[in-house]
Design an enzyme around this catalytic site. Structure first.
Site, PDB file in Angstrom:
ATOM      1  N   GLY A   1       0.929  -1.146  -0.070  1.00 39.28           N
ATOM      2  CA  GLY A   1      -0.183   0.315  -0.021  1.00 39.28           C
ATOM      3  C   GLY A   1       0.676   1.540  -0.336  1.00 39.28           C
ATOM      4  O   GLY A   1       2.360   1.300  -0.640  1.00 39.28           O
ATOM      5  N   ASN A   2       0.261   2.473   0.494  1.00 37.40           N
ATOM      6  CA  ASN A   2       0.394   3.966   0.048  1.00 37.40           C
ATOM      7  C   ASN A   2       1.328   3.933  -1.219  1.00 37.40           C
ATOM      8  O   ASN A   2       2.903   4.261  -1.557  1.00 37.40           O
ATOM      9  CB  ASN A   2       1.908   4.058   1.496  1.00 37.40           C
ATOM     10  CG  ASN A   2       1.703   5.637   1.628  1.00 37.40           C
ATOM     11  OD1 ASN A   2       3.281   5.548   1.591  1.00 37.40           O
ATOM     12  ND2 ASN A   2       1.033   6.242   1.672  1.00 37.40           N
TER      13      ASN A   2
ATOM     14  N   GLY B   1       6.133   4.575  -8.885  1.00 36.45           N
ATOM     15  CA  GLY B   1       6.539   3.424  -8.798  1.00 36.45           C
ATOM     16  C   GLY B   1       5.194   2.008  -9.131  1.00 36.45           C
ATOM     17  O   GLY B   1       5.309   1.392  -9.990  1.00 36.45           O
ATOM     18  N   HIS B   2       4.870   1.771  -8.124  1.00 37.04           N
ATOM     19  CA  HIS B   2       3.358   0.849  -8.376  1.00 37.04           C
ATOM     20  C   HIS B   2       2.744   1.353  -8.995  1.00 37.04           C
ATOM     21  O   HIS B   2       2.896   0.124  -9.404  1.00 37.04           O
ATOM     22  CB  HIS B   2       2.779   1.023  -6.442  1.00 37.04           C
ATOM     23  CG  HIS B   2       3.252   0.773  -5.460  1.00 37.04           C
ATOM     24  ND1 HIS B   2       3.239   2.219  -4.365  1.00 37.04           N
ATOM     25  CD2 HIS B   2       3.698  -0.150  -4.709  1.00 37.04           C
ATOM     26  CE1 HIS B   2       4.511   1.149  -3.400  1.00 37.04           C
ATOM     27  NE2 HIS B   2       4.555   0.382  -3.643  1.00 37.04           N
TER      28      HIS B   2
ATOM     29  N   LYS C   1      14.034  -1.988  -7.489  1.00 33.97           N
ATOM     30  CA  LYS C   1      14.626  -1.041  -6.873  1.00 33.97           C
ATOM     31  C   LYS C   1      14.887  -1.978  -5.505  1.00 33.97           C
ATOM     32  O   LYS C   1      15.713  -1.996  -5.281  1.00 33.97           O
ATOM     33  CB  LYS C   1      13.636   0.007  -6.014  1.00 33.97           C
ATOM     34  CG  LYS C   1      14.050   0.761  -4.964  1.00 33.97           C
ATOM     35  CD  LYS C   1      12.988   1.161  -4.549  1.00 33.97           C
ATOM     36  CE  LYS C   1      13.492   1.789  -3.170  1.00 33.97           C
ATOM     37  NZ  LYS C   1      13.176   1.466  -1.861  1.00 33.97           N
ATOM     38  N   ASP C   2      13.760  -3.227  -4.671  1.00 34.31           N
ATOM     39  CA  ASP C   2      14.228  -4.066  -4.440  1.00 34.31           C
ATOM     40  C   ASP C   2      14.407  -5.221  -4.928  1.00 34.31           C
ATOM     41  O   ASP C   2      14.270  -6.171  -4.745  1.00 34.31           O
ATOM     42  CB  ASP C   2      13.331  -4.654  -3.653  1.00 34.31           C
ATOM     43  CG  ASP C   2      12.329  -3.546  -2.527  1.00 34.31           C
ATOM     44  OD1 ASP C   2      12.922  -2.821  -1.878  1.00 34.31           O
ATOM     45  OD2 ASP C   2      11.025  -3.189  -2.768  1.00 34.31           O
TER      46      ASP C   2
ATOM     47  N   GLN D   1      14.871  -8.938  -3.237  1.00 33.80           N
ATOM     48  CA  GLN D   1      13.539  -9.082  -3.164  1.00 33.80           C
ATOM     49  C   GLN D   1      13.159  -9.801  -4.194  1.00 33.80           C
ATOM     50  O   GLN D   1      12.531 -10.745  -4.603  1.00 33.80           O
ATOM     51  CB  GLN D   1      12.677  -7.924  -2.625  1.00 33.80           C
ATOM     52  CG  GLN D   1      10.858  -9.138  -2.846  1.00 33.80           C
ATOM     53  CD  GLN D   1      10.177  -7.783  -2.283  1.00 33.80           C
ATOM     54  OE1 GLN D   1       9.969  -7.493  -0.591  1.00 33.80           O
ATOM     55  NE2 GLN D   1       9.696  -6.804  -3.262  1.00 33.80           N
TER      56      GLN D   1
ATOM     57  N   SER E   1       7.608   4.100  -0.523  1.00 33.10           N
ATOM     58  CA  SER E   1       6.710   5.485   0.817  1.00 33.10           C
ATOM     59  C   SER E   1       7.614   5.106   1.564  1.00 33.10           C
ATOM     60  O   SER E   1       7.236   6.369   2.487  1.00 33.10           O
ATOM     61  CB  SER E   1       6.435   3.820   1.160  1.00 33.10           C
ATOM     62  OG  SER E   1       5.450   2.916  -0.143  1.00 33.10           O
ATOM     63  N   ARG E   2       8.720   4.833   2.033  1.00 30.98           N
ATOM     64  CA  ARG E   2       9.519   5.318   3.387  1.00 30.98           C
ATOM     65  C   ARG E   2      10.506   7.178   2.745  1.00 30.98           C
ATOM     66  O   ARG E   2      10.686   7.813   4.207  1.00 30.98           O
ATOM     67  CB  ARG E   2      10.966   4.806   3.564  1.00 30.98           C
ATOM     68  CG  ARG E   2      10.291   3.183   3.997  1.00 30.98           C
ATOM     69  CD  ARG E   2      10.737   2.191   4.456  1.00 30.98           C
ATOM     70  NE  ARG E   2      10.691   1.279   5.178  1.00 30.98           N
ATOM     71  CZ  ARG E   2      10.860  -0.387   5.107  1.00 30.98           C
ATOM     72  NH1 ARG E   2      10.921  -0.759   3.517  1.00 30.98           N
ATOM     73  NH2 ARG E   2      10.072  -0.999   5.695  1.00 30.98           N
TER      74      ARG E   2
HETATM   75  O1  PAF Z   1       7.712  -4.910  -1.836  1.00 34.37           O
HETATM   76  C1  PAF Z   1       6.937  -4.961  -0.772  1.00 34.37           C
HETATM   77  O2  PAF Z   1       6.123  -4.285  -1.263  1.00 34.37           O
HETATM   78  C2  PAF Z   1       6.322  -6.216   0.199  1.00 34.37           C
HETATM   79  O3  PAF Z   1       7.416  -6.463   0.426  1.00 34.37           O
HETATM   80  C3  PAF Z   1       5.794  -7.249  -0.860  1.00 34.37           C
HETATM   81  C4  PAF Z   1       6.257  -7.633  -1.850  1.00 34.37           C
HETATM   82  C5  PAF Z   1       4.087  -6.793  -0.794  1.00 34.37           C
HETATM   83  C6  PAF Z   1       5.567  -8.549   0.136  1.00 34.37           C
HETATM   84  O4  PAF Z   1       4.977  -8.366   1.182  1.00 34.37           O
END
Ligand code: PAF
Length: 281
Positions: free
Chosen positions: A31-32, A36-37, A151-152, A155, A188-189
């Site tokens: 969320g937020n 980018g999202h 960016k992540d 991940q 978001s941060r």
């Molecule tokens: O990148 C994120 O926002 C989170 O790590 C994700 C992939 C939604 C998992 O909670």
């Protein structure tokens, strides 16, 4: 756009689309939402018939002293942003839907090796929480395609490995990082930053560019890591790491390697922790 909170409603909507032969794209978020999202939704939108987004601030990926409680929760604005982007369905579950036995008593997934370093080393358990929640969300949504931001970067690699290792039937797509005009990666941060910190924050991207420039001039990657950390420290950041790694597995490069490298930085500015990276193509 439809918003659903529980698994049966989510599954019913997806079953309806599947019965018409439609494909499903998925963008998991906490969320937020920012531009980018929205770019991730756009990418899914262009490739699949239907797009599902999730908003779930996942408790198991936050450490005990991290920002779980203060993480911005802005569901109404998120709904508007997703509707504007043409998202078909928002899944916004309660913690009990995702963790029926409680977040502390969940089955937990561990993706080995790639999680031993960088964010994994700085934030013990973080990637177990990410892999676990993303796998649960994949089971619920059963998408054909899932989009994650570069960016992540670590991940993204963790998810790619999990999908391959568990033979999950979907494609993972990496989306380029969106930046403000001054180079700061959207996150978001960023809103935690004071005005003075926000003005200094682009130095992270600038340092990544410097690392790339100096590597191209023939400097050794190990020396560049020290140059980068010193530069950040001088500007008032507290770097957790400023490194150059092999993009495929985040291992230290062999001396002299120039191809397939990536620079990654995580640094604190005041109470805000920022991360960013840059591929050296
Ligand atoms: O990148 C994120 O926002 C989170 O790590 C994700 C992939 C939604 C998992 O909670």
């Amino acid at each position: 756009m439809q918003t659903v909170q529980d698994a049966p409603a989510l599954r019913a909507a997806i079953r309806g689309w599947r019965s018409k032969g439609q494909t499903v794209g998925f963008v998991p978020t906490m969320g937020n939402l920012h531009a980018g999202h929205q770019s991730l939704i756009k990418l899914a939108r262009a490739r699949t018939d239907r797009v599902v987004a999730s908003v779930f601030v996942n408790p198991t990926q936050f450490g005990p002293h991290e920002d779980f409680e203060r993480y911005p929760r802005t569901l109404l604005q998120d709904q508007t942003a997703l509707t504007d982007e043409g998202c078909d369905l928002l899944f916004a579950p309660e913690v009990a839907t995702i963790y029926p036995y409680g977040a502390g008593h969940s089955v937990s997934l561990h993706v080995p090796q790639i999680t031993d370093t960088l964010e994994g080393a700085q934030r013990p358990g973080h990637f177990d929480g990410v892999a676990t929640v993303v796998c649960k969300l994949f089971n619920l949504v059963q998408p054909d395609l899932a989009v994650f931001g570069q960016k992540d970067f670590q991940q993204l690699k963790v998810i790619e490995r999990m999908v391959r290792d568990l033979s999950l039937p979907l494609k993972v797509m990496a989306a380029p990082t969106l930046r403000a005009d001054d180079g700061l990666a959207l996150s978001s941060r960023n809103q935690y930053l004071s005005v003075a910190e926000r003005a200094r924050a682009p130095l992270i991207h600038d340092t990544l560019l410097k690392m790339r420039e100096l590597l191209a001039k023939g400097h050794a990657w190990r020396a560049l890591e020290q140059v980068a950390a010193a530069r950040l420290l001088r500007a008032g950041f507290v770097p957790d790491y400023a490194v150059i790694r092999c993009a495929e597995d985040l291992a230290e490069p062999a001396d002299g390697r120039r191809e397939g490298l990536i620079a990654l930085i995580a640094a604190r500015l005041g109470s805000t922790r920022l991360i960013d990276n840059l591929m050296f193509d």
